[in-house]
Design an enzyme around this catalytic site. Structure first.
Site, PDB file in Angstrom:
ATOM      1  N   ILE A 136       0.831  -1.208   0.000  1.00 65.09           N
ATOM      2  CA  ILE A 136       0.000   0.000   0.000  1.00 65.09           C
ATOM      3  C   ILE A 136       0.873   1.268   0.000  1.00 65.09           C
ATOM      4  O   ILE A 136       0.575   2.239  -0.702  1.00 65.09           O
ATOM      5  CB  ILE A 136      -0.944  -0.014   1.224  1.00 65.09           C
ATOM      6  CG1 ILE A 136      -1.970  -1.162   1.089  1.00 65.09           C
ATOM      7  CG2 ILE A 136      -1.651   1.311   1.399  1.00 65.09           C
ATOM      8  CD1 ILE A 136      -2.774  -1.454   2.359  1.00 65.09           C
TER       9      ILE A 136
ATOM     10  N   ASP B  99      11.882   2.638   4.880  1.00 67.58           N
ATOM     11  CA  ASP B  99      11.501   1.227   4.996  1.00 67.58           C
ATOM     12  C   ASP B  99      12.696   0.459   5.555  1.00 67.58           C
ATOM     13  O   ASP B  99      13.845   0.860   5.387  1.00 67.58           O
ATOM     14  CB  ASP B  99      11.114   0.665   3.614  1.00 67.58           C
ATOM     15  CG  ASP B  99      10.199  -0.538   3.700  1.00 67.58           C
ATOM     16  OD1 ASP B  99       9.006  -0.421   3.367  1.00 67.58           O
ATOM     17  OD2 ASP B  99      10.680  -1.624   4.122  1.00 67.58           O
TER      18      ASP B  99
ATOM     19  N   VAL C 165      11.157   1.808  11.834  1.00 64.52           N
ATOM     20  CA  VAL C 165      10.475   2.873  12.594  1.00 64.52           C
ATOM     21  C   VAL C 165      10.376   2.568  14.090  1.00 64.52           C
ATOM     22  O   VAL C 165       9.979   3.433  14.872  1.00 64.52           O
ATOM     23  CB  VAL C 165       9.065   3.189  12.036  1.00 64.52           C
ATOM     24  CG1 VAL C 165       9.143   3.767  10.645  1.00 64.52           C
ATOM     25  CG2 VAL C 165       8.151   1.968  12.090  1.00 64.52           C
TER      26      VAL C 165
ATOM     27  N   ASN D 281       2.492   4.484   7.497  1.00 58.49           N
ATOM     28  CA  ASN D 281       1.962   3.279   6.863  1.00 58.49           C
ATOM     29  C   ASN D 281       2.647   1.995   7.334  1.00 58.49           C
ATOM     30  O   ASN D 281       2.055   0.918   7.254  1.00 58.49           O
ATOM     31  CB  ASN D 281       2.119   3.445   5.343  1.00 58.49           C
ATOM     32  CG  ASN D 281       1.867   2.167   4.593  1.00 58.49           C
ATOM     33  OD1 ASN D 281       0.741   1.750   4.409  1.00 58.49           O
ATOM     34  ND2 ASN D 281       2.954   1.505   4.160  1.00 58.49           N
TER      35      ASN D 281
ATOM     36  N   TYR E 133      -2.911  -7.197  16.926  1.00 52.17           N
ATOM     37  CA  TYR E 133      -2.895  -6.356  15.720  1.00 52.17           C
ATOM     38  C   TYR E 133      -4.113  -5.426  15.727  1.00 52.17           C
ATOM     39  O   TYR E 133      -3.991  -4.216  15.516  1.00 52.17           O
ATOM     40  CB  TYR E 133      -2.901  -7.250  14.476  1.00 52.17           C
ATOM     41  CG  TYR E 133      -2.971  -6.497  13.168  1.00 52.17           C
ATOM     42  CD1 TYR E 133      -1.849  -5.864  12.636  1.00 52.17           C
ATOM     43  CD2 TYR E 133      -4.174  -6.422  12.442  1.00 52.17           C
ATOM     44  CE1 TYR E 133      -1.913  -5.180  11.428  1.00 52.17           C
ATOM     45  CE2 TYR E 133      -4.250  -5.735  11.238  1.00 52.17           C
ATOM     46  CZ  TYR E 133      -3.120  -5.123  10.731  1.00 52.17           C
ATOM     47  OH  TYR E 133      -3.198  -4.440   9.533  1.00 52.17           O
TER      48      TYR E 133
ATOM     49  N   LYS F  75      -4.267  -1.256  15.801  1.00 51.11           N
ATOM     50  CA  LYS F  75      -4.948  -0.456  14.776  1.00 51.11           C
ATOM     51  C   LYS F  75      -6.035   0.415  15.402  1.00 51.11           C
ATOM     52  O   LYS F  75      -6.343   1.501  14.898  1.00 51.11           O
ATOM     53  CB  LYS F  75      -5.501  -1.365  13.680  1.00 51.11           C
ATOM     54  CG  LYS F  75      -4.398  -2.050  12.861  1.00 51.11           C
ATOM     55  CD  LYS F  75      -3.488  -1.023  12.191  1.00 51.11           C
ATOM     56  CE  LYS F  75      -2.380  -1.633  11.369  1.00 51.11           C
ATOM     57  NZ  LYS F  75      -1.523  -0.629  10.720  1.00 51.11           N
TER      58      LYS F  75
ATOM     59  N   ASP G 284       1.642  -8.527   0.562  1.00 53.67           N
ATOM     60  CA  ASP G 284       2.397  -9.583   1.262  1.00 53.67           C
ATOM     61  C   ASP G 284       1.889  -9.845   2.672  1.00 53.67           C
ATOM     62  O   ASP G 284       2.008 -10.960   3.181  1.00 53.67           O
ATOM     63  CB  ASP G 284       3.880  -9.193   1.349  1.00 53.67           C
ATOM     64  CG  ASP G 284       4.596  -9.487   0.047  1.00 53.67           C
ATOM     65  OD1 ASP G 284       3.931 -10.048  -0.865  1.00 53.67           O
ATOM     66  OD2 ASP G 284       5.786  -9.158  -0.060  1.00 53.67           O
TER      67      ASP G 284
HETATM   68  N1  LIG Z   1      -2.965  -5.585   3.261  1.00 61.03           N
HETATM   69  C1  LIG Z   1      -4.033  -5.489   4.023  1.00 61.03           C
HETATM   70  O1  LIG Z   1      -4.978  -6.268   3.885  1.00 61.03           O
HETATM   71  C2  LIG Z   1      -4.135  -4.414   5.063  1.00 61.03           C
HETATM   72  C3  LIG Z   1      -5.381  -4.212   5.663  1.00 61.03           C
HETATM   73  C4  LIG Z   1      -5.491  -3.221   6.644  1.00 61.03           C
HETATM   74  C5  LIG Z   1      -4.398  -2.459   6.998  1.00 61.03           C
HETATM   75  N2  LIG Z   1      -3.200  -2.689   6.406  1.00 61.03           N
HETATM   76  C6  LIG Z   1      -2.081  -1.864   6.849  1.00 61.03           C
HETATM   77  O2  LIG Z   1      -1.496  -1.209   5.743  1.00 61.03           O
HETATM   78  C7  LIG Z   1      -0.107  -0.972   6.008  1.00 61.03           C
HETATM   79  C8  LIG Z   1       0.732  -1.462   4.851  1.00 61.03           C
HETATM   80  O3  LIG Z   1       0.544  -2.856   4.742  1.00 61.03           O
HETATM   81  P1  LIG Z   1       0.750  -3.677   3.392  1.00 61.03           P
HETATM   82  O4  LIG Z   1      -0.424  -4.553   3.263  1.00 61.03           O
HETATM   83  O5  LIG Z   1       1.146  -2.777   2.284  1.00 61.03           O
HETATM   84  O6  LIG Z   1       1.966  -4.584   3.880  1.00 61.03           O
HETATM   85  P2  LIG Z   1       3.347  -5.009   3.170  1.00 61.03           P
HETATM   86  O7  LIG Z   1       3.906  -6.034   4.098  1.00 61.03           O
HETATM   87  O8  LIG Z   1       3.111  -5.328   1.738  1.00 61.03           O
HETATM   88  O9  LIG Z   1       4.211  -3.667   3.246  1.00 61.03           O
HETATM   89  C9  LIG Z   1       4.617  -3.138   4.464  1.00 61.03           C
HETATM   90  C10 LIG Z   1       5.922  -2.388   4.259  1.00 61.03           C
HETATM   91  O10 LIG Z   1       6.300  -1.876   5.539  1.00 61.03           O
HETATM   92  C11 LIG Z   1       7.660  -2.187   5.767  1.00 61.03           C
HETATM   93  N3  LIG Z   1       7.881  -2.281   7.213  1.00 61.03           N
HETATM   94  C12 LIG Z   1       7.424  -3.223   8.069  1.00 61.03           C
HETATM   95  N4  LIG Z   1       7.881  -2.994   9.304  1.00 61.03           N
HETATM   96  C13 LIG Z   1       8.658  -1.882   9.227  1.00 61.03           C
HETATM   97  C14 LIG Z   1       9.418  -1.153  10.171  1.00 61.03           C
HETATM   98  N5  LIG Z   1       9.515  -1.547  11.448  1.00 61.03           N
HETATM   99  N6  LIG Z   1      10.060  -0.036   9.758  1.00 61.03           N
HETATM  100  C15 LIG Z   1      10.005   0.353   8.466  1.00 61.03           C
HETATM  101  N7  LIG Z   1       9.333  -0.315   7.533  1.00 61.03           N
HETATM  102  C16 LIG Z   1       8.648  -1.408   7.902  1.00 61.03           C
HETATM  103  C17 LIG Z   1       7.886  -3.506   5.062  1.00 61.03           C
HETATM  104  O11 LIG Z   1       9.262  -3.729   4.796  1.00 61.03           O
HETATM  105  C18 LIG Z   1       7.050  -3.308   3.792  1.00 61.03           C
HETATM  106  O12 LIG Z   1       7.796  -2.684   2.766  1.00 61.03           O
HETATM  107  C19 LIG Z   1       0.200  -1.682   7.341  1.00 61.03           C
HETATM  108  O13 LIG Z   1       0.164  -0.748   8.394  1.00 61.03           O
HETATM  109  C20 LIG Z   1      -0.954  -2.653   7.480  1.00 61.03           C
HETATM  110  O14 LIG Z   1      -1.225  -2.983   8.818  1.00 61.03           O
HETATM  111  C21 LIG Z   1      -3.030  -3.642   5.448  1.00 61.03           C
END
Ligand SMILES: NC(=O)c1ccc[n+]([C@@H]2O[C@H](COP(=O)([O-])OP(=O)(O)OC[C@H]3O[C@@H](n4cnc5c(N)ncnc54)[C@H](O)[C@@H]3O)[C@@H](O)[C@H]2O)c1
Length: 240
Positions: free
Chosen positions: A15, A34, A58, A82, A149, A153, A184
């Site tokens: 995202i 990241d 982070v 994010n 989790y 949130k 992922d």
């Molecule tokens: N995919 C879903 O279904 C979904 C639903 C609701 C909320 N979200 C939220 O959206 C956000 C993005 O998720 P996504 O689905 O794109 O996940 P993703 O795993 O595809 O991407 C997450 C990114 O964050 C980076 N990351 C993780 N921990 C980190 C840290 N400690 N410091 C810096 N970078 C870090 C990872 O390396 C990755 O590039 C998250 O907060 C997730 O909780 C995702």
């Protein structure tokens, strides 16, 4: 008007990267923070000169201090909190303090610390905005085994309220609550692609979402919506 510079944590994939693409496509510059160096390199190659990157976890205060110093070369005007992790599944009768601390450190402390760094480093901008990435898990409790989790949130929803109040009128602060988005992070929840898409049956719009569909809402909250602050928008295909 100054060109917006959007700092996106967890911006190398999923995202966060989709939001970066939309920001760059509309003429903004981006900073991607990241912890995944290889993914960051690939993201920068794809986005071109408008993107700067910094390897930073982070949840690591020292790494954040370094990353904050680097922002001086191109101060951010907007922030997307994010970065987030799901954490290992933990039944309620088998909670582990180390895992609880790890997930809280990324999802909650990471948001607070990145916000502080942004506020110190930012260049004031008439459209300044912060976006926090919550989840429908913040109100429905999340998948079985992932209570922690959901709790992190939910914390972001409260933080969005507090930040919107404290930073008004200089900075608008809103949240997005995505449903099941095909990235992922879902690999840990669903055994395979078939299992992921089988859940579509329970989603009113009949399918899982794409990262760009979340980014579309992010783009509106970040760059338009001048009279919207302290709000959360679900992007879940009708799933609550
Ligand atoms: N995919 C879903 O279904 C979904 C639903 C609701 C909320 N979200 C939220 O959206 C956000 C993005 O998720 P996504 O689905 O794109 O996940 P993703 O795993 O595809 O991407 C997450 C990114 O964050 C980076 N990351 C993780 N921990 C980190 C840290 N400690 N410091 C810096 N970078 C870090 C990872 O390396 C990755 O590039 C998250 O907060 C997730 O909780 C995702």
């Amino acid at each position: 008007m100054t060109v917006p510079v959007v700092l996106i944590t967890g911006g190398a994939a999923g995202i966060g990267l989709a939001i970066a693409r939309r920001a760059v496509n509309r003429g903004a510059a981006v900073w991607l923070w990241d912890r995944d160096e290889r993914a960051l390199e690939a993201a920068r190659a794809g986005l071109g000169a408008s993107a700067r990157t910094q390897v930073v976890d982070v949840s690591d205060e020292a790494a954040l201090a370094e990353a904050e110093a680097a922002l001086a070369g191109r101060p951010p005007t907007h922030l997307v909190n994010n970065a987030g992790i799901l954490g290992r599944p933990m039944p309620l009768d088998a909670m582990e303090a180390i895992e609880i601390a790890r997930v809280l450190a990324v999802n909650v402390s990471g948001t607070l610390l990145a916000t502080s760094a942004f506020l110190r480093a930012r260049l004031p901008h008439p459209g300044a905005a912060i976006l926090n990435m919550s989840s429908i898990a913040g109100t429905n409790g999340g998948s079985p085994g992932h209570a922690l989790y959901g709790a992190t949130k939910a914390a972001l929803l409260a933080l969005t309220q507090a930040m919107a109040r404290d930073l008004a009128p200089a900075v608008r602060v809103n949240a997005l609550a995505p449903g099941i988005i095909d990235t992922d992070i879902q690999k840990a929840v669903f055994a395979d692609r078939q299992a992921l898409h089988a859940t579509a049956a329970g989603i009113p719009l009949g399918r899982v979402g794409t990262p760009d569909e979340v980014a579309e809402a992010a783009e509106w909250l970040l760059f338009a919506a001048p009279y919207v602050t302290g709000e959360t928008i679900r992007v879940g295909g009708g799933r609550k």
